[in-house]
Write a protein that holds these residues in place. Structure first.
Motif, PDB file in Angstrom:
ATOM      1  N   SER A  25      19.100 -40.030  -1.162  1.00 21.25           N
ATOM      2  CA  SER A  25      18.326 -38.935  -0.561  1.00 21.25           C
ATOM      3  C   SER A  25      17.514 -39.439   0.619  1.00 21.25           C
ATOM      4  N   LEU A  26      16.944 -40.647   0.479  1.00 19.56           N
ATOM      5  CA  LEU A  26      16.193 -41.236   1.578  1.00 19.56           C
ATOM      6  C   LEU A  26      17.104 -41.527   2.762  1.00 19.56           C
TER       7      LEU A  26
ATOM      8  N   GLY B 126      17.909 -38.251   4.526  1.00 18.69           N
ATOM      9  CA  GLY B 126      16.788 -37.755   5.314  1.00 18.69           C
ATOM     10  C   GLY B 126      16.566 -38.527   6.595  1.00 18.69           C
ATOM     11  N   LEU B 127      16.876 -39.824   6.575  1.00 24.05           N
ATOM     12  CA  LEU B 127      16.694 -40.673   7.754  1.00 24.05           C
ATOM     13  C   LEU B 127      17.876 -40.613   8.712  1.00 24.05           C
TER      14      LEU B 127
ATOM     15  N   TRP C 113      13.357 -33.078   5.382  1.00 19.66           N
ATOM     16  CA  TRP C 113      12.558 -32.955   4.180  1.00 19.66           C
ATOM     17  C   TRP C 113      13.295 -32.277   3.028  1.00 19.66           C
TER      18      TRP C 113
ATOM     19  N   TYR D  38      14.060 -35.626   1.707  1.00 19.94           N
ATOM     20  CA  TYR D  38      12.879 -36.419   1.368  1.00 19.94           C
ATOM     21  C   TYR D  38      12.184 -35.909   0.107  1.00 19.94           C
TER      22      TYR D  38
ATOM     23  N   VAL E  20      12.645 -37.820  -3.091  1.00 18.18           N
ATOM     24  CA  VAL E  20      12.236 -39.215  -3.231  1.00 18.18           C
ATOM     25  C   VAL E  20      11.016 -39.372  -4.132  1.00 18.18           C
TER      26      VAL E  20
END
Length: 480
Positions: A107-108, A111-112, A183, A186, A189
């Motif tokens: 998930s991180l 998002g990045l 998000w 994010y 997380v």
């Protein structure tokens, strides 16, 4: 729910089971595992609303946008039974935590993301994590609760599906319109980290008390690759045509791999999927119903998100709010169906639910505009919710306790794969509208026509496939 739950109904010893039922941590465990499962369900609809913005920011073409949805559901569904086997071998708590850690890290990454490749890697990772986490978490709930408490816990688990869809469409709109689309990934997380930190203190490790299952790695890889090729070919049809080599080649490869998978399952000592169970009329009917119903629902969210934002010009927040009735209708349909099944049985409820879904999907195909879209998809969702319960009931009504886990595992697998395949089909049909290069609604109308026809045809098949008979009143699935 997979093979490791086959023994849940028989228990593992009266004294130990009673001690577990008295464990004051059991409700905290349900809260933590429910929060983790909630994220997995959320990640389908929350992303659907954000897709148009993601496409603009990362410059994604239609194929990449389709894979953002399908990659997650493909890996989730394709590896779910495999995840259950791993839980058998290594312990449900260990596999659940591994899956949650994988999902959180992925998930991180999503998002990045600064490119299509990075985003798809994140979505693949999320799918793998979900396939490990979901069956293991459900197994933990089943062995932690007994009697009436287990029924209540599974009721909470089952409610997470509809609630997650409802919250997902709203949260997707709020986050995309507010801090931005990253998000929607994010948000997983902090929840994942909290659950990871608390789970070891809430759920005790359990020793394996029944024979360990072998892991059918070739079977898992073959069926997942076959479905991946199927989706790839369906997506290519939108760009290159149905008769192009880039379309027919992957589709032919999918057929060969599916054939190889069937042969593997018949010859391996510990098959991933019991083909004898799938050959039963009631189980086969349930999987077909689930595949089509999920395809109709997820396709509706996918098409509706692009139609409302690209063609009609609504923003993400408004789109999320407009989708709320759709998600709520799914819950209402499931609740109504649960009560109706006890009187009529799945053979009557399934065709009725699919007929309603067909009528609802036909509305945006006939009439343009936001009102027809939202009302139509909401009506379709009402029928889909009813079909979900009928599908699960059909698949599990005529199997014994030791097979219930396998049957429900099959249903959960086809639930995820239905979404992946459905999105690939409608993406190719409505290709121009999805890319944002044109505002011609003809493609969207054609796509909704296909989903309506699929539901109508399956309604007719349900009359032939679903065995006669009624189900216990209040029957409901505890799948997501």
């Amino acid at each position: 729910m997979n093979s490791h739950t086959d023994h849940a109904g028989t228990g593992t010893g009266t004294g130990r089971a009673a001690a577990q039922a008295a464990d004051p941590r059991r409700w905290r465990a349900l809260t933590l595992l429910g929060a983790a499962q909630f994220m997995l369900v959320l990640d389908v609809t929350v992303v659907a609303v954000a897709l148009p913005e993601i496409g603009v920011d990362l410059g994604l073409d239609r194929a990449a946008l389709t894979w953002v949805v399908s990659a997650y559901t493909l890996l989730f569904g394709g590896l779910m039974l495999f995840g259950g086997r791993l839980a058998d071998l290594f312990g449900a708590r260990r596999v659940a935590m591994t899956g949650l850690a994988t999902f959180t890290a992925a998930s991180l990454v999503a998002g990045l993301s600064v490119s299509a490749e990075m985003l798809l890697v994140g979505r693949v990772g999320q799918g793998i994590g979900a396939a490990l986490l979901s069956p293991a978490a459900l197994a933990l709930i089943i062995v932690t609760f007994r009697g009436d408490e287990r029924t209540k816990a599974l009721g909470v688990w089952g409610a997470l599906g509809g609630t997650g869809a409802a919250v997902g469409v709203l949260l997707g709109g709020v986050l995309t319109a507010g801090p931005g689309w990253p998000w929607v990934f994010y948000v997983n997380v902090p929840v994942g980290l909290v659950v990871l930190a608390a789970l070891p203190f809430t759920v005790a490790p359990r020793r394996d008390e029944h024979p360990r299952a072998r892991i059918d790695v070739p079977g898992a890889l073959t069926v997942t690759a076959a479905t991946g090729l199927l989706i790839y070919g369906l997506i290519n049809a939108g760009d290159h045509g149905v008769t192009a080599v880039t379309t027919l080649g992957p589709l032919a490869g999918a057929v060969l791999l599916y054939t190889g998978f069937v042969l593997l399952q018949r010859t391996t000592a510990s098959p991933l999927m019991d083909m004898r169970l799938l050959a039963r009329r009631s189980v086969a009917a349930g999987t077909v119903l689930m595949l089509v119903a999920t395809g109709v629902l997820v396709s509706g969210f996918f098409l509706g998100s692009f139609y409302l934002q690209h063609t009609l010009g609504f923003d993400a927040l408004t789109t999320g709010l407009m989708f709320l009735p759709v998600a709520v209708a799914t819950i209402i349909g499931a609740q109504f169906s649960s009560r109706l099944l006890g009187h009529l049985g799945p053979r009557a409820v399934a065709p009725l639910g699919l007929a309603v879904a067909a009528a609802g999907s036909a509305a945006p195909a006939i009439w343009p505009g936001a009102t027809a879209l939202v009302v139509g998809i909401s009506v379709a969702a009402l029928g889909v919710g009813a079909t979900f319960v009928a599908a699960f009931t059909s698949a599990t009504a005529q199997v014994d306790d030791r097979e219930a886990g396998l049957a429900s595992g099959l249903i959960n697998t086809f639930h995820e794969l239905g979404g992946a395949i459905g999105v690939a089909v409608v993406s190719s049909i409505a290709a121009t509208g999805i890319t944002g290069t044109g505002h011609d609604p003809v493609g969207f109308a054609a796509a909704f026509t296909v989903t309506s026809a699929a539901a109508a045809v399956t309604a007719g098949l349900a009359l032939l496939l679903v065995p006669a008979g009624t189900s216990p009143a209040g029957a409901r699935p505890h799948a997501h």
